[in-house]
Design an enzyme around this catalytic site. Sequence first.
Site, PDB file in Angstrom:
ATOM      1  N   SER B 126       0.834  -1.197   0.000  1.00 51.07           N
ATOM      2  CA  SER B 126       0.000   0.000   0.000  1.00 51.07           C
ATOM      3  C   SER B 126       0.867   1.244   0.000  1.00 51.07           C
ATOM      4  O   SER B 126       1.991   1.235   0.525  1.00 51.07           O
ATOM      5  CB  SER B 126      -0.853  -0.021   1.273  1.00 51.07           C
ATOM      6  OG  SER B 126      -1.392   1.241   1.543  1.00 51.07           O
ATOM      7  N   TYR B 150      -0.954   0.031  10.220  1.00 51.10           N
ATOM      8  CA  TYR B 150      -1.176  -0.705   8.968  1.00 51.10           C
ATOM      9  C   TYR B 150      -0.008  -0.477   8.003  1.00 51.10           C
ATOM     10  O   TYR B 150       0.557  -1.428   7.458  1.00 51.10           O
ATOM     11  CB  TYR B 150      -2.487  -0.236   8.340  1.00 51.10           C
ATOM     12  CG  TYR B 150      -2.782  -0.798   6.975  1.00 51.10           C
ATOM     13  CD1 TYR B 150      -3.305  -2.076   6.825  1.00 51.10           C
ATOM     14  CD2 TYR B 150      -2.567  -0.036   5.818  1.00 51.10           C
ATOM     15  CE1 TYR B 150      -3.594  -2.585   5.566  1.00 51.10           C
ATOM     16  CE2 TYR B 150      -2.857  -0.536   4.566  1.00 51.10           C
ATOM     17  CZ  TYR B 150      -3.366  -1.806   4.443  1.00 51.10           C
ATOM     18  OH  TYR B 150      -3.648  -2.315   3.193  1.00 51.10           O
ATOM     19  N   LYS B 154       2.663  -3.260   6.608  1.00 49.63           N
ATOM     20  CA  LYS B 154       2.883  -3.477   5.176  1.00 49.63           C
ATOM     21  C   LYS B 154       4.370  -3.257   4.838  1.00 49.63           C
ATOM     22  O   LYS B 154       4.952  -4.006   4.052  1.00 49.63           O
ATOM     23  CB  LYS B 154       2.006  -2.546   4.338  1.00 49.63           C
ATOM     24  CG  LYS B 154       0.536  -2.951   4.300  1.00 49.63           C
ATOM     25  CD  LYS B 154       0.340  -4.280   3.553  1.00 49.63           C
ATOM     26  CE  LYS B 154      -1.121  -4.660   3.377  1.00 49.63           C
ATOM     27  NZ  LYS B 154      -1.283  -6.018   2.793  1.00 49.63           N
TER      28      LYS B 154
END
Lengths: 329, 329
Positions: B126, B150, B154
């Site tokens: 992402s 998050y 990632k």
Amino acid sequence: MKILILGAGGMIGRKLTAALLRKGDLSGQAIQSMTLADVVKTDAPASAIPLHTVAADLSAPGVAAELIAERPDVVFHLAAIVSGEAEADFEKGYRINLDGTRELFEAVRRVHGADGYRPRVVFTSSVAVFGQPLPPVVPETQVLAPLSSYGTQKAIGELLLADYSRRGFMDGIGIRLPTIVIRPGQPNKAASGFFSGILREPLAGLPATLPVGDDVRHWFASPRRAVEFVLRAAEVDTSGLGVRRTLDMPGLSATVGEAIEALRRAAGDEAVALIRREPDPAVQRIIESWPEAFDPQRARALGFEADASFDEIIRRHLEDEAPATTVRS
Amino acid sequence: MKILILGAGGMIGRKLTAALLRKGDLSGQAIQSMTLADVVKTDAPASAIPLHTVAADLSAPGVAAELIAERPDVVFHLAAIVSGEAEADFEKGYRINLDGTRELFEAVRRVHGADGYRPRVVFTSSVAVFGQPLPPVVPETQVLAPLSSYGTQKAIGELLLADYSRRGFMDGIGIRLPTIVIRPGQPNKAASGFFSGILREPLAGLPATLPVGDDVRHWFASPRRAVEFVLRAAEVDTSGLGVRRTLDMPGLSATVGEAIEALRRAAGDEAVALIRREPDPAVQRIIESWPEAFDPQRARALGFEADASFDEIIRRHLEDEAPATTVRS
């Protein structure tokens, strides 16, 4: 002020312990006690401050929790499997360098959750987090693209440090140390070992091997500067760091040839003559993939300072490690 | 050719499954079977190719090993706790997004150690791995500095993917997807949700809320492009990737105003009139911290291609999701 040093038995750990005992305080607060942890129990130096030595494998269940239960105000996390070993033993490298670091941070987070505990955590990282291609001067926004498992584990440690700090669980700061010269002691098998060897051995009247060309440029700090960096990281104001909690440390960008000329000034032609040139293309390739220089603006603004020259690095080595009589007057 | 899809129940996972069933092969080899795994067991679509559906929490002991024991040739690792939930539930985010990914890679490594098994592993990452400050066009060498747990998870996944691939345990490739528009289905509470909502709802004759200014610029891809990216990542030659195994995907850099003008061309003033402007400074601040554009040279050289315009993104949405009668002729 209670202090925990993880990796206290290593070169930086021992020098840091000595420096803290000399200094006696941190951020203006008297040091009440220090816990010195390493995988093997180290001898505690003589000290007026209570010292506890502990044999601790951070990755083992409950070990980090036990160390953090003492609520140290400052945690120096220097413990790591070095580059060569992390590459040779994949599982051990990840266990110590990644799981160990995560266990430590998780132990801090759990105590934080219980009572708001929020220690300063100083994490020593490495320029091994950077890969290729690299510009001649590496900016602070350079991508993390490690070329080794060690570099990968350090990069992950940096990311965890940043996230745990952003969430308020701890007050973390990472510092990417330059290659340390002159490392005291015996030659080791690290690819970078010759940078110290070509100075340390001739200064002691011993032969040394140089596997790369004189024009190879790299990024250096003396052991004394490295300890200053670690100490400053424990005291510096972290409020302006934002999400990038790890700083490139200032260093001396110099060539092998410049190091040798400083050796000549310090110990004469006879010392330089002890360096035997044995080009090793494999080592040359490894070294050429390493950064040559950084632009550590953020660290400089916070007062971190590099060695001025290889002359200074050699002088410090002789003051700290070797009999003064080997210095030319 | 055996395929494993982790996160098969998500939006990309379902569309990828459908695309693979239509295509019937991967890298010129007929697909023999597909395993569709997600935290909850999903319904398998009707198919001539044998499909196995599995309810699997990758972070639970033995689950990854069981899935990898089937020796899939290609593993699509799309499974993740999304950004908002990973921020709200720290432990769950790390368990699924970090531990789950590591368990998967470790399972692959163990089978590799036994018999040289080395699957292609496609990992969806992402643009949340990037933080601030960001230049107007983000280069491929931009530092990983996530602003969320998050994004941290990632980024760590990317680093592990690179190291496990460098060591030869697997043939990994990561792709950083742009913000997907127009997401089908119901509005969600993601900060980015309005980018889809201001098009999807008016196209269906429903009102939508716009919390940011018309001049906000961001980086987009249609769901159809996202699936093309994932498929191409499974087939592309990875030999030139070096240590940076994760690629920025091409996207469309466009402003909210440009999206609205495309909506006007597709569905007229009455559709645009359904957008209610309700500025929300909190959302505006979040969105302004996101990248506006990338320079994805490496992905372009490998044949990854962006949507040409918001007109195309809207046309694709209407073709794939909505009755054709809502399009203006």
